[in-house]
Scaffold this active site. Sequence first.
Site, PDB file in Angstrom:
ATOM      1  N   ASP A  88       2.127  -6.129  13.907  1.00 32.86           N
ATOM      2  CA  ASP A  88       3.371  -5.079  13.443  1.00 32.86           C
ATOM      3  C   ASP A  88       4.021  -5.257  14.258  1.00 32.86           C
ATOM      4  O   ASP A  88       5.176  -4.444  13.682  1.00 32.86           O
ATOM      5  CB  ASP A  88       2.352  -4.702  12.180  1.00 32.86           C
ATOM      6  CG  ASP A  88       1.714  -5.080  11.501  1.00 32.86           C
ATOM      7  OD1 ASP A  88       1.984  -6.133  10.497  1.00 32.86           O
ATOM      8  OD2 ASP A  88       0.482  -4.160  11.544  1.00 32.86           O
ATOM      9  N   TYR A 122       9.967   0.446   8.518  1.00 36.42           N
ATOM     10  CA  TYR A 122       9.221   0.523   9.234  1.00 36.42           C
ATOM     11  C   TYR A 122       8.288   1.175   9.521  1.00 36.42           C
ATOM     12  O   TYR A 122       7.019   1.554   9.310  1.00 36.42           O
ATOM     13  CB  TYR A 122       8.719  -1.102   9.585  1.00 36.42           C
ATOM     14  CG  TYR A 122       7.254  -1.858   9.940  1.00 36.42           C
ATOM     15  CD1 TYR A 122       7.264  -2.621   9.169  1.00 36.42           C
ATOM     16  CD2 TYR A 122       6.477  -1.903  10.837  1.00 36.42           C
ATOM     17  CE1 TYR A 122       6.392  -3.493   8.825  1.00 36.42           C
ATOM     18  CE2 TYR A 122       5.733  -2.362  11.429  1.00 36.42           C
ATOM     19  CZ  TYR A 122       5.089  -3.288   9.837  1.00 36.42           C
ATOM     20  OH  TYR A 122       4.108  -4.041  10.044  1.00 36.42           O
ATOM     21  N   HIS A 154      -4.456  -9.201  14.969  1.00 32.73           N
ATOM     22  CA  HIS A 154      -4.314  -7.415  13.608  1.00 32.73           C
ATOM     23  C   HIS A 154      -5.355  -8.013  12.469  1.00 32.73           C
ATOM     24  O   HIS A 154      -5.053  -9.477  12.247  1.00 32.73           O
ATOM     25  CB  HIS A 154      -3.632  -7.832  13.901  1.00 32.73           C
ATOM     26  CG  HIS A 154      -2.493  -5.920  12.615  1.00 32.73           C
ATOM     27  ND1 HIS A 154      -3.551  -5.334  12.419  1.00 32.73           N
ATOM     28  CD2 HIS A 154      -2.234  -5.979  12.198  1.00 32.73           C
ATOM     29  CE1 HIS A 154      -3.788  -4.610  11.917  1.00 32.73           C
ATOM     30  NE2 HIS A 154      -2.390  -5.078  11.247  1.00 32.73           N
ATOM     31  N   HIS A 165      -0.677  -1.126  14.781  1.00 35.58           N
ATOM     32  CA  HIS A 165      -1.458   0.725  14.605  1.00 35.58           C
ATOM     33  C   HIS A 165      -3.049   0.741  13.798  1.00 35.58           C
ATOM     34  O   HIS A 165      -3.312   1.645  12.794  1.00 35.58           O
ATOM     35  CB  HIS A 165      -0.788   0.516  12.911  1.00 35.58           C
ATOM     36  CG  HIS A 165      -0.724  -0.346  11.653  1.00 35.58           C
ATOM     37  ND1 HIS A 165      -0.916   0.493  10.910  1.00 35.58           N
ATOM     38  CD2 HIS A 165      -0.897  -1.434  12.213  1.00 35.58           C
ATOM     39  CE1 HIS A 165      -1.219  -1.237  10.142  1.00 35.58           C
ATOM     40  NE2 HIS A 165      -1.220  -2.336  11.162  1.00 35.58           N
ATOM     41  N   GLU A 220      -5.614  -6.811   9.897  1.00 35.28           N
ATOM     42  CA  GLU A 220      -5.606  -6.234   8.654  1.00 35.28           C
ATOM     43  C   GLU A 220      -5.003  -7.284   7.880  1.00 35.28           C
ATOM     44  O   GLU A 220      -4.781  -8.390   8.310  1.00 35.28           O
ATOM     45  CB  GLU A 220      -3.889  -5.213   8.675  1.00 35.28           C
ATOM     46  CG  GLU A 220      -3.689  -4.767   7.307  1.00 35.28           C
ATOM     47  CD  GLU A 220      -2.678  -3.565   6.910  1.00 35.28           C
ATOM     48  OE1 GLU A 220      -2.180  -3.426   7.869  1.00 35.28           O
ATOM     49  OE2 GLU A 220      -2.815  -2.894   6.512  1.00 35.28           O
ATOM     50  N   HIS A 246       0.859  -0.980   0.047  1.00 34.00           N
ATOM     51  CA  HIS A 246       0.146   0.132  -0.073  1.00 34.00           C
ATOM     52  C   HIS A 246       0.876   1.222  -0.058  1.00 34.00           C
ATOM     53  O   HIS A 246       0.591   1.969   0.781  1.00 34.00           O
ATOM     54  CB  HIS A 246      -0.789   0.361   1.208  1.00 34.00           C
ATOM     55  CG  HIS A 246      -0.688  -0.010   2.359  1.00 34.00           C
ATOM     56  ND1 HIS A 246       0.111   0.410   3.359  1.00 34.00           N
ATOM     57  CD2 HIS A 246      -1.258  -1.113   3.479  1.00 34.00           C
ATOM     58  CE1 HIS A 246       0.479   0.020   4.274  1.00 34.00           C
ATOM     59  NE2 HIS A 246      -0.024  -0.480   4.709  1.00 34.00           N
ATOM     60  N   HIS A 276       5.794  -9.719  10.342  1.00 30.35           N
ATOM     61  CA  HIS A 276       6.493  -9.007   9.878  1.00 30.35           C
ATOM     62  C   HIS A 276       8.212  -9.593  10.195  1.00 30.35           C
ATOM     63  O   HIS A 276       8.684  -8.879  10.764  1.00 30.35           O
ATOM     64  CB  HIS A 276       7.041  -7.848   9.404  1.00 30.35           C
ATOM     65  CG  HIS A 276       5.365  -7.938   8.402  1.00 30.35           C
ATOM     66  ND1 HIS A 276       5.004  -8.279   7.585  1.00 30.35           N
ATOM     67  CD2 HIS A 276       4.546  -6.636   9.372  1.00 30.35           C
ATOM     68  CE1 HIS A 276       3.545  -8.244   7.708  1.00 30.35           C
ATOM     69  NE2 HIS A 276       2.863  -7.327   8.447  1.00 30.35           N
ATOM     70  N   ASP A 302      -3.153  -8.548   6.013  1.00 31.93           N
ATOM     71  CA  ASP A 302      -1.918  -9.687   5.588  1.00 31.93           C
ATOM     72  C   ASP A 302      -1.177 -10.716   6.695  1.00 31.93           C
ATOM     73  O   ASP A 302      -0.662 -11.465   6.536  1.00 31.93           O
ATOM     74  CB  ASP A 302      -0.475  -8.701   5.096  1.00 31.93           C
ATOM     75  CG  ASP A 302      -0.602  -7.343   6.621  1.00 31.93           C
ATOM     76  OD1 ASP A 302      -1.526  -7.287   6.937  1.00 31.93           O
ATOM     77  OD2 ASP A 302       0.437  -6.740   7.057  1.00 31.93           O
TER      78      ASP A 302
HETATM   79 FE1  FEO Z   1      -0.919  -3.348   9.993  1.00 32.20          FE
HETATM   80 FE2  FEO Z   1       1.361  -6.402   9.098  1.00 32.20          FE
HETATM   81  O1  FEO Z   1      -0.129  -5.383   9.048  1.00 32.20           O
END
Ligand code: FEO
Length: 398
Positions: free
Chosen positions: A164, A192, A78, A145, A80, A24, A225, A82
């Site tokens: 994250d 990041y 989380h 986040h 999101e 994104h 990640h 991903d």
């Molecule tokens: Fe906020 Fe890695 O997703």
Amino acid sequence: MAPVAIKDNIFNVGVVDWNIRDFHGYSTYKGTTYNAYLVMDDKITLFDTVKKPFKNDLLQNIAKITDPQKIDYLVVNHVEMDHSGSIPEVIEAVKPQKVFCSPMGKKALEAHFGSHAWPLEVVENGREISLGRRTVRFLETRMLHWPDSMFSYIPQDRLLISSDAFGQHWATSETFDDEVALTELLRHAAKYYANILLPYSPLVRKLLAAVGEMKLDIDMIAPDHGLIWRSRPEAILKAYDDWSLQKAERKALIIYDTMWHSTEKMAHAVASGLADEGVSYKLLHLKRNHRSDILTEVLDSKALIFGSPTLNNGMLPTMADILCYLKGLKPTGKIGSAFGSYGWSGEAVNDMVRWMEEMKIEIVEPPVRVQYVPNQDVLAQCAELGRRVGRAVKERTA
Ligand code: FEO
């Protein structure tokens, strides 16, 4: 990627996404990973899932440890995509007894996936559950986040599964921080932070303080990640402390674009002034540097000096892009100025200054504009602008 044991009976069963190059608007030029953690205890528990296209890889990794249908609990730290894009298929395959999420996580799951007869169990901040020999304590990290974000802490293993936070977009065959160079790892972590967490820096400070007050015993931080902090968790905690304070170095950035090289000549003259003052600087041409790499440089820079010629009564689109992106990420404590050439109307410099003022970047030196091509006098003005900004940088970072 095969599962990797990160502690006794705890495995990273996530996947490496070697080929993603845009996240994104964030340039992931070294790919990323979607980590997911499988804890083998009386209650076999999976922490987070992966991006939807990697669902089979996740299930295959789990199958190398245990039958996926033996998983009892799924924890959603989380929502999101991903990390949760494959949740419907994983729940279908695993049929967990319970799916734990934060209060905001429940809302986000329902908003993304609609109503399901999933066995959701909302966990408030500080709630503990037993897995058998282990317990899990959930820590809400709202807006770090996303509203739904939370950490999972396993005290018996001194393990913080941090979603994250503390992550990096970096695809590697290695799993742990001590298997790569710390400087490169921190560089990815800084990128990041600058591109994901910077606007939430006040909340990061509160979180770090709360973790300190709770005296959590942590010897491993496992983000969703990148690399896992096995040997040097204190390095990333210290870095987050510095980044969330937005501590600046004696450093300035000249962020510019140019049409026929007039603004570029001005940029180099500004740089010569910064060099005269012994201030570290970088010239960042907007067509040669991705916005997300520029933000990494912004993180520890005191001064931001923007240069754009005027095109169609405004700034160049590349400058509008970086200013819009920067404004959203809310850097604080910056100083700067602006410069640029024009043909007949010359609005770009004033437009850039207006954006800078909206971001509360203190204009410490009046901007320089020139019609068409800078002569030696104008270049001398630009060099003086660089010297004055450089002196202000030294004063503010002393
Ligand atoms: Fe906020 Fe890695 O997703």
